[in-house]
Design an enzyme around this catalytic site. Structure first.
Site, PDB file in Angstrom:
ATOM      1  CB  SER A 179      -0.919  -0.118   1.208  1.00  0.00           C
ATOM      2  OG  SER A 179      -1.620   0.819   1.090  1.00  0.00           O
ATOM      3  CG  ASP A 342      -6.863  -2.861  -3.146  1.00  0.00           C
ATOM      4  OD1 ASP A 342      -6.763  -2.237  -3.418  1.00  0.00           O
ATOM      5  OD2 ASP A 342      -5.989  -2.835  -3.527  1.00  0.00           O
ATOM      6  CG  HIS A 375      -6.310  -1.678   0.021  1.00  0.00           C
ATOM      7  ND1 HIS A 375      -4.900  -1.827  -1.081  1.00  0.00           N
ATOM      8  CD2 HIS A 375      -5.189  -1.701   0.912  1.00  0.00           C
ATOM      9  CE1 HIS A 375      -3.880  -1.158  -1.213  1.00  0.00           C
ATOM     10  NE2 HIS A 375      -3.710  -0.685   0.061  1.00  0.00           N
TER      11      HIS A 375
END
Length: 395
Positions: A179, A342, A375
């Site tokens: 991320s 995601d 995610h």
């Protein structure tokens, strides 16, 4: 059993660690360390007299100092990537499933370093060391507040570089992050290509688009609207916890896929009796979420979260407006690991990055992470990629 596991992982979502599949017997014990550097000039042009960050390491640095893997952490994370500070800690670091002796990132071979970022969100976590708006401004003797300069992903990387320089480390066997950590990892590969041999880019992006910048502002908005925020001047006063808790709710839902989100509430009843009788009564689902979010908010600083939002909004690899040109700077062997489900940092963007790098003749491969977390598959579903990661690091 499945329901219990989902509940455990939900609790983890609202903490600064994630789920590591380690046995108690072989969990590493790690120590938080403190790094200080002076006269650090940000990309925005402001010089900070002193910057402090926390860091931790796993494994041993070899004589040539060429077995180093840098782990860069995600938005709400910390340097605690693996192991435990104490044997009785409830959970290990967020990637304990793949970092440790004999694991994908084998600490019998590699010296693994992870550091807290500037403006780390978890200001009230005793295991976090960071410099940001809540820090004391040496010129005034009071917290910086919004007088703290805007900082970028590049600044995070440049502080990490100073840490590595202080240890005599001039080259990275690999840099890996998830991320917001992937932003830092890619920034390392574009800004310091001669220092990075391998790049592992997990659930990330190479540049922000209009959709994502706007989505990130939804994380900032509840804080700005909290009456206690007072334009960031709340230190020594009541903290804007309501706004920060609302931000935590937004972040968590954006980071999850409906598959797991819905499965987390097997007793959910759309015809909630309390909500049906009184508009002032939240549905039980929302009451539970609000309690968890508030508990998480109490470990964080609202201004720090705003600065992290801004750093993420401003991210583009190498701080270059042309992404194709920036990616041409990458010389590291690259492994892209987007998550198929995601909804926050969408995998199609990384498929485009793969095509762009491949067309430029780069040594790049892509393998999507499957799972129902969305995610968060980059944290909770990383174990199935262990063999791939191990082989990539050996090549």
């Amino acid at each position: 059993m499945k329901t219990k596991l989902i509940i455990l992982l939900w609790l983890v979502v609202f903490s600064s660690t994630a789920f590591g599949a380690a046995n108690k017997a072989d969990t590493m014990l790690v120590e938080k360390q403190h790094f200080t550097t002076k006269d650090f000039t940000t990309v925005s042009g402001v010089t900070l007299e002193q910057v402090d960050i926390g860091w931790e390491s796993y494994g041993k640095l070899n004589a040539n100092k060429d077995n180093v893997i840098l782990i860069t952490h995600y938005f709400s994370g910390t340097s605690h990537a693996a192991g435990k500070y104490k044997a009785d800690d409830a959970l290990p670091g967020y990637w304990d499933a793949i970092i440790g002796p004999g694991k994908a990132i084998d600490t019998n071979k590699y010296y693994v370093i992870s550091s807290d970022t500037l403006v780390n969100a978890n200001w009230h976590d005793p295991n976090v060391i960071t410099t940001g708006p809540a820090s004391t401004n040496p010129k005034t003797g009071k917290p910086y507040g919004l007088d703290f300069p805007v900082v970028t992903i590049t600044d995070f990387v440049n502080v990490q570089k100073r840490l590595l320089d202080s240890l005599g480390i001039t080259k990275l066997h690999a840099v890996m992050g998830a991320s917001m950590g992937s932003f830092q990892a890619l920034e390392w590969a574009t800004r310091y290509p001669d220092k990075v041999e391998r790049l592992i880019h997990v659930i990330g992006a190479a540049t922000m688009d209009a959709w994502t910048v706007a989505a990130l502002e939804k994380w900032a908005l509840p804080i700005r609207l909290d009456k206690n925020w007072q334009q960031g001047n709340y230190y020594g006063k009541e903290r804007p916890l309501d706004g920060l808790a609302a931000t935590m709710l937004n972040i968590t839902q954006d980071a999850m896929h409906p598959i797991i989100y819905n499965a987390s509430f097997p007793d959910f009843n759309v015809l909630d009796e309390g909500a049906l009788k009184d508009i002032r009564t939240l549905p039980k689902l929302n009451q539970v979420l609000a309690q968890r979010a508030m508990a998480r908010a109490k470990t964080q600083d609202a201004n720090h979260v705003l600065y992290l939002v801004r750093a993420s909004q401003l991210f583009t690899a190498g701080m270059q407006s042309d992404l194709t040109t920036a990616l041409k700077n990458v010389s590291a062997k690259t492994l892209l690991l987007p998550a198929t489900n995601d909804l926050l940092l969408r995998p199609e963007n990384m498929r485009t990055v793969f095509d762009t790098m491949k067309a430029a003749g780069k040594d790049v491969e892509i393998s999507e992470i499957e799972g129902g977390w969305g995610h968060l598959d980059g944290l909770f579903s990383i174990a199935p990629k262990a063999q791939l990661i191990s082989e990539f690091l050996e090549e």
